[in-house]
Design a protein around this motif. Structure first.
Motif, short mmCIF file in Angstrom:
data_model
loop_
_atom_site.label_atom_id
_atom_site.label_comp_id
_atom_site.label_asym_id
_atom_site.label_seq_id
_atom_site.Cartn_x
_atom_site.Cartn_y
_atom_site.Cartn_z
N LYS A 9 0.87 -0.66 -0.43
CA LYS A 9 0.40 0.11 -0.12
C LYS A 9 1.13 0.96 0.26
O LYS A 9 0.15 1.83 -0.57
CB LYS A 9 -0.65 -0.33 1.13
CG LYS A 9 -2.11 1.31 1.17
CD LYS A 9 -3.20 1.07 2.44
CE LYS A 9 -3.94 1.63 2.52
NZ LYS A 9 -3.82 2.11 4.43
N ALA A 10 1.90 1.00 0.80
CA ALA A 10 2.91 2.28 0.88
C ALA A 10 3.31 2.56 -0.74
O ALA A 10 3.72 3.75 -0.76
CB ALA A 10 3.56 2.60 2.26
N ALA A 11 3.74 1.85 -0.52
CA ALA A 11 4.69 1.88 -2.22
C ALA A 11 3.97 2.70 -3.47
O ALA A 11 4.34 2.72 -4.21
CB ALA A 11 5.22 0.46 -2.64
N TYR A 31 5.28 9.87 -6.66
CA TYR A 31 6.84 10.44 -7.51
C TYR A 31 6.31 9.74 -8.28
O TYR A 31 7.63 10.10 -8.82
CB TYR A 31 7.40 10.12 -5.97
CG TYR A 31 7.63 10.80 -4.80
CD1 TYR A 31 7.62 11.99 -4.86
CD2 TYR A 31 7.31 10.13 -3.77
CE1 TYR A 31 7.55 13.12 -4.10
CE2 TYR A 31 7.30 10.46 -2.28
CZ TYR A 31 7.25 12.29 -2.60
OH TYR A 31 7.43 12.75 -1.56
N GLY A 32 5.33 8.98 -9.46
CA GLY A 32 5.59 9.64 -10.84
C GLY A 32 6.18 7.10 -11.22
O GLY A 32 6.33 7.85 -12.44
N GLY A 33 5.84 7.09 -10.66
CA GLY A 33 6.10 5.74 -10.60
C GLY A 33 4.79 4.72 -11.04
O GLY A 33 3.97 5.91 -11.26
N LEU A 54 11.57 2.80 -9.14
CA LEU A 54 11.19 1.25 -8.10
C LEU A 54 11.80 0.81 -6.45
O LEU A 54 11.13 0.58 -5.11
CB LEU A 54 10.94 0.71 -9.13
CG LEU A 54 9.69 -0.61 -8.51
CD1 LEU A 54 8.36 -0.44 -7.94
CD2 LEU A 54 9.84 -1.77 -9.30
N GLY A 55 13.23 0.74 -6.75
CA GLY A 55 14.31 0.71 -6.03
C GLY A 55 13.71 1.47 -4.39
O GLY A 55 13.28 0.92 -3.03
N LYS A 56 13.93 2.61 -4.82
CA LYS A 56 14.01 3.80 -3.86
C LYS A 56 12.54 3.67 -2.76
O LYS A 56 12.64 3.52 -1.81
CB LYS A 56 14.09 5.21 -4.42
CG LYS A 56 15.46 5.21 -4.95
CD LYS A 56 15.61 6.80 -5.46
CE LYS A 56 16.98 7.04 -5.61
NZ LYS A 56 17.51 8.39 -6.75
N ILE A 57 11.51 3.32 -3.84
CA ILE A 57 9.99 3.15 -3.37
C ILE A 57 10.32 2.32 -2.47
O ILE A 57 9.29 1.61 -0.81
CB ILE A 57 9.17 3.11 -4.45
CG1 ILE A 57 8.61 4.93 -5.21
CG2 ILE A 57 7.69 3.32 -3.99
CD1 ILE A 57 8.22 5.45 -6.26
N VAL A 58 10.45 1.34 -2.85
CA VAL A 58 10.10 -0.58 -2.77
C VAL A 58 11.24 -0.06 -0.80
O VAL A 58 10.62 -0.22 0.09
CB VAL A 58 10.77 -1.49 -2.97
CG1 VAL A 58 10.46 -2.60 -2.11
CG2 VAL A 58 9.85 -1.61 -3.86
N TYR A 59 11.98 0.60 -0.97
CA TYR A 59 12.99 0.87 0.18
C TYR A 59 12.14 1.39 1.23
O TYR A 59 12.33 1.50 1.96
CB TYR A 59 14.18 0.89 -0.04
CG TYR A 59 15.48 1.46 1.05
CD1 TYR A 59 16.68 0.81 1.30
CD2 TYR A 59 15.59 2.68 1.69
CE1 TYR A 59 17.11 0.57 2.12
CE2 TYR A 59 16.59 2.61 2.68
CZ TYR A 59 17.15 1.93 2.68
OH TYR A 59 18.44 2.26 4.00
#
Ligand SMILES: Nc1ncnc2c1ncn2[C@@H]1O[C@H](COP(=O)(O)OP(=O)(O)O)[C@@H](O)[C@H]1O
Length: 195
Positions: free
Chosen positions: A34-36, A43-45, A127-132
């Motif tokens: 949900k947060a991702a 942020y445009g992903g 996407l990597g930053k978003i999941v982190y």
């Protein structure tokens, strides 16, 4: 990936997580998903891709360390010096291998995000930053500083990512633990970009 395929995948992986994770971790996975998705919207992903990556990021978390190691060895994944002696880092790498080689996930961005969700690394994708970051600020998280982490995430993706990288570095230093170089290099990259 088409929309129909995403929904099928999500249902398929919810079943797999039912079989591989306990209730608390499944709840965490849903909250990170949900947060991702929210971070991607902001942020445009791609929110569906982010939701999927968040859902599966801890897929290997409850495997025994021996099994995580075997999975990484089976697929010839090379570990660096810190990873080799830090079993807590293995679930991200084993999760990447499971998703790629055993469950047939082909989206390299999703695979990369899972692979680096614990340490971060220099040059990580959006996407990597978003999941982190989603893993650090999801609704189920409750640690000293989580509100500051959420406030940083509301300023920008990089501000949130930096805040969480720095919190992780501080925590590890306080414990006298080894620091993965990816975390240090990710922080340096953000500070250099701001100069
Ligand atoms: N950059 C790092 N270097 C070394 N160890 C790390 C690093 N980041 C995290 N760890 C270790 O891995 C553990 C698991 O991290 P993570 O999967 O993010 O935690 P959680 O179980 O809270 O989701 C951390 O508690 C820490 O001990």
């Amino acid at each position: 990936m088409t929309k129909g395929r995403d929904q099928v995948d999500t249902q398929r992986f919810e079943k797999i997580l039912d079989e591989t994770l306990g209730e608390k971790r499944r709840h965490h996975s849903r909250m990170v998903s949900k947060a991702a998705a929210e971070l991607a919207r902001r942020y445009g992903g791609d929110p569906e891709q982010a939701a999927f990556a968040g859902l599966v990021h801890d897929i290997a978390k409850e495997m025994k360390p021996d099994a995580q190691l075997q999975t990484m060895e089976k697929y010839s994944i090379l570990l660096d010096d810190v990873e080799r002696v830090t079993p807590k880092l293995w679930h991200a790498i084993a999760g990447y291998a499971l998703l790629k080689y055993e469950y047939g996930v082909a989206d390299e961005d999703v695979l990369e995000a899972v692979r680096w969700h614990t340490t971060g690394r220099k040059g990580l994708s959006r996407l990597g930053k978003i999941v982190y970051l989603a893993d650090c600020i999801s609704e189920d998280r409750d640690y000293p500083g989580v509100e500051q982490a959420r406030a940083a995430a509301a300023r920008s993706l990089d501000a949130g990512y930096l805040d969480s990288l720095e919190r992780s570095i501080r925590t590890l230093l306080d414990r006298g633990a080894l620091l993965h170089l990816g975390t240090v290099e990710a922080r340096n990259e953000l500070l250099l970009a701001a100069k």
